[in-house]
Design a protein around this motif. Structure first.
Motif, PDB file in Angstrom:
ATOM      1  N   ILE A 264       0.868  -1.184   0.000  1.00 42.54           N
ATOM      2  CA  ILE A 264       0.000   0.000   0.000  1.00 42.54           C
ATOM      3  C   ILE A 264       0.905   1.234   0.000  1.00 42.54           C
ATOM      4  N   ASP A 265       1.933   1.194   0.844  1.00 44.62           N
ATOM      5  CA  ASP A 265       2.906   2.284   0.961  1.00 44.62           C
ATOM      6  C   ASP A 265       3.640   2.513  -0.361  1.00 44.62           C
ATOM      7  N   HIS A 266       4.052   1.413  -1.013  1.00 45.63           N
ATOM      8  CA  HIS A 266       4.822   1.570  -2.258  1.00 45.63           C
ATOM      9  C   HIS A 266       3.980   2.256  -3.335  1.00 45.63           C
ATOM     10  N   ALA A 268       1.529   4.278  -2.802  1.00 42.04           N
ATOM     11  CA  ALA A 268       1.358   5.688  -2.397  1.00 42.04           C
ATOM     12  C   ALA A 268       2.607   6.498  -2.731  1.00 42.04           C
ATOM     13  N   HIS A 269       3.807   5.901  -2.509  1.00 43.68           N
ATOM     14  CA  HIS A 269       5.050   6.587  -2.880  1.00 43.68           C
ATOM     15  C   HIS A 269       5.089   6.886  -4.375  1.00 43.68           C
ATOM     16  N   ALA A 270       4.477   6.025  -5.176  1.00 42.07           N
ATOM     17  CA  ALA A 270       4.467   6.215  -6.632  1.00 42.07           C
ATOM     18  C   ALA A 270       3.291   7.085  -7.066  1.00 42.07           C
ATOM     19  N   ASP A 307       1.163   2.050   9.951  1.00 38.68           N
ATOM     20  CA  ASP A 307       2.369   2.559  10.606  1.00 38.68           C
ATOM     21  C   ASP A 307       2.535   4.067  10.430  1.00 38.68           C
ATOM     22  N   HIS A 308       1.930   4.610   9.348  1.00 38.01           N
ATOM     23  CA  HIS A 308       1.989   6.048   9.050  1.00 38.01           C
ATOM     24  C   HIS A 308       1.176   6.275   7.785  1.00 38.01           C
ATOM     25  N   GLU A 309       0.989   7.543   7.438  1.00 37.82           N
ATOM     26  CA  GLU A 309       0.324   7.879   6.180  1.00 37.82           C
ATOM     27  C   GLU A 309       1.405   8.181   5.144  1.00 37.82           C
ATOM     28  N   THR A 310       1.134   7.869   3.901  1.00 38.44           N
ATOM     29  CA  THR A 310       2.089   8.182   2.836  1.00 38.44           C
ATOM     30  C   THR A 310       1.416   9.032   1.750  1.00 38.44           C
ATOM     31  N   ALA A 311       2.101  10.069   1.356  1.00 36.86           N
ATOM     32  CA  ALA A 311       1.776  10.896   0.177  1.00 36.86           C
ATOM     33  C   ALA A 311       0.839  12.075   0.435  1.00 36.86           C
ATOM     34  N   GLY A 403       8.326  10.951   1.524  1.00 39.15           N
ATOM     35  CA  GLY A 403       6.905  11.066   1.194  1.00 39.15           C
ATOM     36  C   GLY A 403       5.922  10.611   2.248  1.00 39.15           C
ATOM     37  N   HIS A 404       6.396  10.347   3.465  1.00 43.83           N
ATOM     38  CA  HIS A 404       5.439  10.042   4.531  1.00 43.83           C
ATOM     39  C   HIS A 404       4.940  11.352   5.139  1.00 43.83           C
ATOM     40  N   THR A 405       3.835  11.278   5.905  1.00 41.75           N
ATOM     41  CA  THR A 405       3.344  12.449   6.624  1.00 41.75           C
ATOM     42  C   THR A 405       3.069  12.065   8.079  1.00 41.75           C
TER      43      THR A 405
HETATM   44 ZN    ZN Z   1       7.119   4.364   2.844  1.00 42.85          ZN
END
Ligand code: ZN
Length: 443
Positions: A264-266, A268-270, A307-311, A403-405
């Motif tokens: 999910i994180d990857h 969001a990073h993209a 673990d955190h929000e991304t993007a 890119g995390h928030t």
């Molecule tokens: Zn990440």
């Protein structure tokens, strides 16, 4: 009970009704008196999964996510020891040990001292343990539960830690880090499986342990299941989760299982939100499978968080959901397609996008970047056309999480004493709460 009562100073002037209220509060809230015992813990983590990612998925799929139907919900604050914005390593360390640490550190506190993880503590009490993910199994989130290294990039050391901790079940990607360790894993009674067929044929561990690796690094995105023929060798997360439950359930003293929706994180990073929504749908399917397992028993606690929000995603009125839904392959695959077709061909075919010359130049200039970074360049164009708001490309370059928030993330829970996860809490509170409520002898 009396020790509880002594916390309140009672004297002759205390009105009777206050004493009565205080008494009934302690009678009915005492965990020892009324609570059901917890034998099994299933801890699910959506990496980078914020509220807006979840709601975007609901808008795109036009259905309510199963996790929103769970009875207890709360909110989690995620800062690390040295940064309001955490990376996955510090976050996993907080969720696994109850200690804040510096970004990129695993299983150690902010002073660099090893801290026991909840997996290690419960293993020590006789519970079986398992880690399941869609990423490389040595990636930060699973590693935070069973490794102690200064830097999350020390992947060989992380694989050695899994061996040292005798983790009973490991399912995910990352085969390349285990090549030299295979004989040692075999010697330590691990069964090794590399295909979904081998995995589904297993029904009992019978005193053995399991290492199942289905990709040299991260598993592919669910979005690309039709597009990439080799993906038939990669079991979906819900399949791995169900198998893990089947294999760990016979454990007489219970089990601790961490299941991660890691990509999910990857996505969001993209800035690949259509692909992200497919990862979340699969994660939600895994949650539903775990819920079905827990529902039949009275001894299994299910906790789901991120673990955190991304993007920094948000969906203003400009959001074009139909456009996002028309995407059929991930941006990673589109980038790989540039080798065979022109940028314009790929974008018009797969992203319904006619790039300007300036945009074509921007993508061409990114050709020396890694696939996932090039995917983000593409993602910025698609997000713009889709009317989404996210971090800008420049913001992804600064800082150390790329890119995390610091946006708080959701927590959902089900099962005995699941209500303790309601309301606001810090990520370090979660393992402390788990240890407080799990019924397992401490010696
Ligand atoms: Zn990440």
């Amino acid at each position: 009970m009396f020790s509880h009562l002594s916390l309140i100073s009672l004297n002759k002037r205390t009105p009777k009704f206050v004493v009565l209220i205080a008494l009934s509060f302690f009678l009915f809230s005492s965990p020892d008196a009324t609570a059901e015992k917890v034998k099994n813990i299933i801890f699910m983590i959506g990496d980078g999964m914020g509220y807006n990612h979840l709601h975007l998925t609901q808008e795109l799929s036009q259905k309510k996510l199963f996790m929103f139907t769970l009875p207890h919900q709360g909110i989690v604050f995620t800062a690390s020891a040295d940064n309001p914005v955490t990376d996955s390593a510090a976050a996993a360390t907080a969720l696994a040990t109850g200690y804040k640490t510096t970004n990129h550190t695993l299983g150690k506190d902010a002073q660099g001292k090893d801290q026991k993880t909840i997996l290690e503590i419960l293993k020590g009490r006789g519970l079986k343990t398992g880690l399941v993910t869609t990423t490389d199994i040595t990636d930060a989130t699973p590693a935070g539960f069973a490794a102690h290294v200064h830097n999350r990039k020390e992947k060989l050391k992380i694989a050695e830690w899994y061996l040292k901790n005798h983790v009973d079940l490991l399912l995910g990607g990352g085969k390349k880090h285990f090549l030299d360790l295979t004989p040692q894993f075999k010697k330590d009674q691990y069964l090794l499986v590399y295909t979904p067929a081998e995995l589904s044929a297993l029904h009992r561990l019978q005193g053995k342990k399991l290492l199942g690796l289905f990709h040299p690094s991260d598993l592919n995105y669910e979005m690309d299941r039709e597009e990439i023929p080799e993906m038939k060798n990669e079991p979906p997360l819900s399949t791995m989760a169900q198998k893990a439950l089947e294999l760990l359930a016979p454990s007489p003293k219970g089990f601790f299982l961490m299941i991660e929706g890691g990509r999910i994180d990857h996505a969001a990073h993209a800035l690949d939100m259509a692909t992200l929504s497919k990862e979340i749908l699969e994660f939600d399917k895994a949650i539903q499978a775990v819920y079905q397992f827990s529902k039949k028993r009275k001894d299994t606690l299910l906790i789901i968080t991120a673990d955190h929000e991304t993007a920094g995603l948000s969906m203003p009125e400009t959001t074009d959901y139909a456009y996002l839904n028309s995407q059929t392959i991930s941006f990673n695959q589109m980038v790989r397609g540039f080798k065979k077709e022109s940028i314009t061909q790929v974008l018009s075919h797969y992203a319904k996008l006619t790039p300007t010359q300036e945009e074509i130049n921007m993508i061409e200039q990114s050709k020396d970047l890694e696939v996932h970074e090039r995917a983000r360049v593409l993602g910025s164009l698609v997000s713009k056309k889709a009317g989404l708001t996210t971090l800008s490309l420049d913001m992804f370059k600064v800082g150390n999480t790329h890119g995390h928030t610091s946006s708080p993330v959701p927590i959902f829970s089900f099962g005995p004493q699941a209500e303790v996860f309601q309301g606001g809490q810090d990520n370090t509170d979660i393992p402390k709460k788990i240890l407080r409520i799990i019924h397992a002898p401490s010696h």
